[in-house]
Write a protein that holds these residues in place. Structure first.
Motif, PDB file in Angstrom:
ATOM      1  N   HIS A 172       0.970  40.289  37.359  1.00 35.95           N
ATOM      2  CA  HIS A 172       1.812  40.692  36.229  1.00 35.95           C
ATOM      3  C   HIS A 172       1.348  42.041  35.684  1.00 35.95           C
ATOM      4  O   HIS A 172       0.158  42.378  35.732  1.00 35.95           O
ATOM      5  CB  HIS A 172       1.762  39.635  35.121  1.00 35.95           C
ATOM      6  N   ALA A 173       2.276  42.827  35.135  1.00 36.86           N
ATOM      7  CA  ALA A 173       1.953  44.162  34.624  1.00 36.86           C
ATOM      8  C   ALA A 173       0.935  44.131  33.489  1.00 36.86           C
ATOM      9  O   ALA A 173       0.182  45.098  33.288  1.00 36.86           O
ATOM     10  CB  ALA A 173       3.239  44.842  34.144  1.00 36.86           C
ATOM     11  N   LEU A 174       0.861  43.037  32.747  1.00 36.86           N
ATOM     12  CA  LEU A 174      -0.073  42.943  31.627  1.00 36.86           C
ATOM     13  C   LEU A 174      -1.334  42.148  31.985  1.00 36.86           C
ATOM     14  O   LEU A 174      -2.166  41.889  31.108  1.00 36.86           O
ATOM     15  CB  LEU A 174       0.619  42.283  30.421  1.00 36.86           C
ATOM     16  N   ALA A 175      -1.486  41.770  33.242  1.00 35.29           N
ATOM     17  CA  ALA A 175      -2.594  40.883  33.635  1.00 35.29           C
ATOM     18  C   ALA A 175      -3.958  41.491  33.356  1.00 35.29           C
ATOM     19  O   ALA A 175      -4.923  40.767  33.094  1.00 35.29           O
ATOM     20  CB  ALA A 175      -2.480  40.526  35.114  1.00 35.29           C
ATOM     21  N   GLY A 176      -4.088  42.810  33.399  1.00 35.25           N
ATOM     22  CA  GLY A 176      -5.396  43.435  33.205  1.00 35.25           C
ATOM     23  C   GLY A 176      -5.724  43.746  31.761  1.00 35.25           C
ATOM     24  O   GLY A 176      -6.830  44.225  31.466  1.00 35.25           O
ATOM     25  N   ALA A 177      -4.828  43.469  30.849  1.00 35.34           N
ATOM     26  CA  ALA A 177      -5.059  43.813  29.440  1.00 35.34           C
ATOM     27  C   ALA A 177      -6.059  42.851  28.808  1.00 35.34           C
ATOM     28  O   ALA A 177      -6.025  41.647  29.054  1.00 35.34           O
ATOM     29  CB  ALA A 177      -3.748  43.786  28.672  1.00 35.34           C
ATOM     30  N   ARG A 178      -6.955  43.398  27.955  1.00 37.03           N
ATOM     31  CA  ARG A 178      -7.882  42.538  27.212  1.00 37.03           C
ATOM     32  C   ARG A 178      -7.183  41.890  26.032  1.00 37.03           C
ATOM     33  O   ARG A 178      -7.590  40.829  25.554  1.00 37.03           O
ATOM     34  CB  ARG A 178      -9.073  43.352  26.734  1.00 37.03           C
TER      35      ARG A 178
END
Length: 309
Positions: A172-178
């Motif tokens: 997902h595009a937001l998977a790496g967000a903290r």
């Protein structure tokens, strides 16, 4: 069968005399005699031999005696099952993998002497009706109406504000967000097939979506948590929202990402709902425990629907 009469018969057998049975039962000797006579009339047999020296059971009385004792023990067990302080505290928690179940488990760890019966009802209307009728002692719910619109005698105490998290698969595009803000969710596909119109959780997420310009889909059949998580884990474009305390159980190797939502933190408002006249002594202990365990103000601004404020 009149259990008062059965108790009088057993008391006479145990005391050996009508006078002694009367003293044990706190009634007159004449009352004991009338009760035993009425029982004999109902059964159509003589249960006691009456003599100047007292009373002793007939053959029929000896046969009936163990059953009479069983009846009295059953009466005591039945009364104890609903006697406040003797029966288990019955609490509704919506779902066993959700925050209310953890709140109740925390109470059990702190008060292991309190017997608990945890149940799961569908929505707030059903739960409040059960509290009102006495079917359950309390429920954990988000209360979408003002206190003045709750049924007479029903109280709601805010006990826990649970932050909301975004759940995505690894692609997902937001998977790496903290962490993500509510505004960052706009334009992303959020799928929550468990939202049922008219429920308190649907009201919460409807208001959340409206407040931040989000689109939350509730389309498609609701097959349960596991199929939803399968879809999320495999999809690069679909995410869902869960409570911070929601237990997400996945097989080893599945790489779901749980991402806090902040600035502001959307919190789901859990309240304990109970009847003001409920005499169960453990209810007060539960309220005190929840008040002491409440995390209080969180770091950073929070958001919750207007009906919760």
């Amino acid at each position: 069968m009149d259990l008062h009469a059965v108790r009088a018969f057993v008391a006479v057998v145990d005391a050996g005399r009508f006078q002694g049975a009367a003293a044990d039962l706190g009634i007159t000797q004449q009352a004991v005699s009338k009760r035993v006579a009425a029982l004999e009339s109902d059964l159509g047999v003589r249960l006691l031999h009456r003599t100047p020296r007292g009373a002793r059971p007939t053959i029929d009385g000896q046969v009936f005696l163990p059953y009479a004792r069983d009846l009295l023990r059953a009466e005591e067990r039945a009364a104890a099952s609903v006697r406040p302080g003797s029966r288990a505290l019955r609490v509704d928690v919506i779902g066993r993998r959700l925050a209310p179940a953890d709140l109740l488990r925390g109470f059990h760890r702190a008060h292991p002497d309190v017997a608990l019966d945890m149940v799961t009802l569908f929505d707030a209307d059903a739960a409040i009706a059960a509290v009102r009728s006495g079917t359950i002692d309390a429920t954990f719910r988000a209360v979408t109406v003002p206190a003045s619109r709750l049924p007479d005698g029903i109280e709601a105490v805010r006990v826990h504000d649970e932050p909301i998290h975004l759940l995505t698969g690894p692609e997902h595009a937001l998977a790496g967000a903290r962490a993500v803000t509510p505004e960052q969710l706009a334009g992303h596909r959020i799928w929550m097939p468990g939202l049922v119109a008219g429920t308190e959780w649907a009201a919460y997420y409807d208001d959340f979506a409206a407040a931040f310009g989000l689109s939350i889909e509730a389309t498609g059949p609701e097959f349960g948590t596991e199929p939803l998580l399968d879809t999320i884990a495999e999809s690069p474009g679909i995410a869902t929202l869960v409570g911070e305390w929601t237990h997400v159980v996945r097989p080893a190797g599945d790489d779901l990402r749980r991402i806090p939502v902040r600035d502001p933190i959307p919190v789901y408002p859990h309240s304990l709902i109970l009847h003001a006249d409920n005499p169960h002594p453990a209810l007060g202990r539960l309220r005190d425990h929840l008040a002491a365990a409440h995390p209080g103000d969180r770091v950073g601004a929070t958001w919750t629907p207007a009906w919760a404020r």
